[in-house]
Design a protein around this motif. Structure first.
Motif, PDB file in Angstrom:
ATOM      1  N   LYS A  77      -6.367  -1.641  -3.797  1.00 30.88           N
ATOM      2  CA  LYS A  77      -5.264  -1.255  -4.663  1.00 30.88           C
ATOM      3  C   LYS A  77      -5.319   0.258  -4.906  1.00 30.88           C
ATOM      4  O   LYS A  77      -6.389   0.842  -5.025  1.00 30.88           O
ATOM      5  N   ALA A  78      -4.107   0.837  -4.992  1.00 24.87           N
ATOM      6  CA  ALA A  78      -4.021   2.269  -5.238  1.00 24.87           C
ATOM      7  C   ALA A  78      -4.454   2.587  -6.665  1.00 24.87           C
ATOM      8  O   ALA A  78      -4.222   1.814  -7.582  1.00 24.87           O
TER       9      ALA A  78
ATOM     10  N   ARG B 113       2.963 -10.070  -5.564  1.00 21.69           N
ATOM     11  CA  ARG B 113       1.657  -9.484  -5.229  1.00 21.69           C
ATOM     12  C   ARG B 113       1.796  -8.421  -4.145  1.00 21.69           C
ATOM     13  O   ARG B 113       1.167  -7.355  -4.218  1.00 21.69           O
ATOM     14  N   LEU B 114       2.600  -8.698  -3.136  1.00 22.38           N
ATOM     15  CA  LEU B 114       2.789  -7.707  -2.078  1.00 22.38           C
ATOM     16  C   LEU B 114       3.464  -6.451  -2.610  1.00 22.38           C
ATOM     17  O   LEU B 114       3.186  -5.337  -2.155  1.00 22.38           O
ATOM     18  N   ARG B 115       4.349  -6.630  -3.568  1.00 18.54           N
ATOM     19  CA  ARG B 115       5.010  -5.463  -4.162  1.00 18.54           C
ATOM     20  C   ARG B 115       4.009  -4.600  -4.912  1.00 18.54           C
ATOM     21  O   ARG B 115       4.051  -3.363  -4.824  1.00 18.54           O
ATOM     22  N   ARG B 116       3.111  -5.234  -5.654  1.00 20.35           N
ATOM     23  CA  ARG B 116       2.101  -4.462  -6.389  1.00 20.35           C
ATOM     24  C   ARG B 116       1.218  -3.662  -5.437  1.00 20.35           C
ATOM     25  O   ARG B 116       0.769  -2.570  -5.760  1.00 20.35           O
ATOM     26  N   LEU B 117       0.962  -4.235  -4.251  1.00 17.84           N
ATOM     27  CA  LEU B 117       0.121  -3.557  -3.254  1.00 17.84           C
ATOM     28  C   LEU B 117       0.922  -2.643  -2.327  1.00 17.84           C
ATOM     29  O   LEU B 117       0.368  -2.052  -1.409  1.00 17.84           O
ATOM     30  N   ARG B 118       2.235  -2.556  -2.575  1.00 13.86           N
ATOM     31  CA  ARG B 118       3.130  -1.763  -1.730  1.00 13.86           C
ATOM     32  C   ARG B 118       3.095  -2.239  -0.284  1.00 13.86           C
ATOM     33  O   ARG B 118       3.085  -1.440   0.653  1.00 13.86           O
TER      34      ARG B 118
ATOM     35  N   LEU C 192      15.836  -8.911  -5.409  1.00 19.70           N
ATOM     36  CA  LEU C 192      14.713  -8.437  -6.207  1.00 19.70           C
ATOM     37  C   LEU C 192      13.747  -7.554  -5.428  1.00 19.70           C
ATOM     38  O   LEU C 192      13.102  -6.667  -5.993  1.00 19.70           O
ATOM     39  N   HIS C 193      13.623  -7.825  -4.112  1.00 16.61           N
ATOM     40  CA  HIS C 193      12.600  -7.122  -3.337  1.00 16.61           C
ATOM     41  C   HIS C 193      13.118  -6.450  -2.068  1.00 16.61           C
ATOM     42  O   HIS C 193      12.336  -5.843  -1.342  1.00 16.61           O
TER      43      HIS C 193
ATOM     44  N   ASP D 284      -2.794 -10.977   1.849  1.00 17.90           N
ATOM     45  CA  ASP D 284      -2.666 -11.733   0.599  1.00 17.90           C
ATOM     46  C   ASP D 284      -3.113 -13.162   0.846  1.00 17.90           C
ATOM     47  O   ASP D 284      -2.840 -13.733   1.898  1.00 17.90           O
ATOM     48  N   VAL D 285      -3.844 -13.721  -0.129  1.00 15.65           N
ATOM     49  CA  VAL D 285      -4.278 -15.115  -0.051  1.00 15.65           C
ATOM     50  C   VAL D 285      -4.050 -15.756  -1.408  1.00 15.65           C
ATOM     51  O   VAL D 285      -4.394 -15.173  -2.436  1.00 15.65           O
ATOM     52  N   ALA D 286      -3.461 -16.939  -1.408  1.00 17.56           N
ATOM     53  CA  ALA D 286      -3.245 -17.663  -2.659  1.00 17.56           C
ATOM     54  C   ALA D 286      -3.305 -19.153  -2.390  1.00 17.56           C
ATOM     55  O   ALA D 286      -2.729 -19.634  -1.423  1.00 17.56           O
TER      56      ALA D 286
END
Length: 240
Positions: A239-240, A34-39, A63-64, A15-17
């Protein structure tokens, strides 16, 4: 930047932001989302002191299910700054009875829940009648009374546990893995200088599902001597 840190595998940036914010800790919710969306959410997320707060640790866990690991800032009371006197840890807080006992045995029931966001939600005051006759008042307060401010029970216990863990050798060894972050930040700083943004480097990975994270901008001029680390692949997962 988010980078894996498994000692037996190559590091991978996941991840980069680049953001502009008044506080580094404000970047963490976005990183985790973002990491959650990408699992790719880590089990443990190592960050430097600029990204730690007791409220942030609580939010990451709730939350995570991520254990945010990093040094919480020390107490800012006048007693801690002077290195003398009675700090909050010298008082016994009874959340069940909603009262606090001072080091000399005085009990205050003047408990108030403040209408403010976490973490500081509770205040307790020892009045002038209690403090006025105390032989150690000079070690406790310069005024006629003493007030204490602290978070709710859940956050207070989390804060106390974190500060105790920082003195543990196992915690220090685990947190020592975060030093690899400096190498990757230096690589980015060498190629991306200037501007007012902050590059956030997070490093999930490690043994037994442990994952490491750093979220700090590092000027390459401050990174002349870095501990050797595994190479990093700048490859984002699909992404899946």
């Amino acid at each position: 930047m988010t980078e894996t840190c498994d000692e037996k595998r190559i590091n991978v940036i996941t991840d980069v932001a680049t953001v502009v914010s008044s506080a580094d800790s404000q970047a963490l919710p976005g990183i985790h989302a973002r990491l959650r969306r990408l699992r790719l959410l880590p089990d443990r997320h190592l960050v430097d002191g600029g990204y730690t707060s007791v409220a942030g640790m609580d939010a990451a866990a709730r939350l995570h299910r991520v254990a945010l690991i990093g040094p919480l800032p020390p107490s800012t009371t006048p007693q801690h700054r002077a290195g003398d006197g009675f700090g909050r840890e010298n008082f016994i807080i009874d959340f069940e009875q909603r009262e606090v006992t001072c080091p000399n045995g005085q009990v205050s029931g003047n408990w108030q829940d403040l209408p403010v966001p976490e973490p500081t939600k509770v205040t307790v005051r020892f009045d002038a009648r209690q403090c006025g006759r105390c032989p150690e008042r000079a070690k406790c307060t310069p005024g006629p009374f003493r007030s204490l401010y602290f978070p709710t029970r859940r956050l207070h216990e989390l804060q106390t546990k974190n500060r105790a863990n920082q003195q543990d050798a196992d915690w220090r060894r685990l947190y020592g893995r975060r030093s690899g972050a400096e190498g990757t930040i230096k690589e980015f700083a060498d190629g991306h200088r200037g501007g007012t943004t902050s590059t956030h480097a997070t490093y999930p990975g490690g043994c037994g599902g442990a994952k490491e994270s750093d979220a700090r901008h590092q000027d390459s001029r401050q990174s002349r001597s870095l501990r050797p680390r595994h190479p990093t692949e700048a490859r984002l997962p699909q992404k899946a």
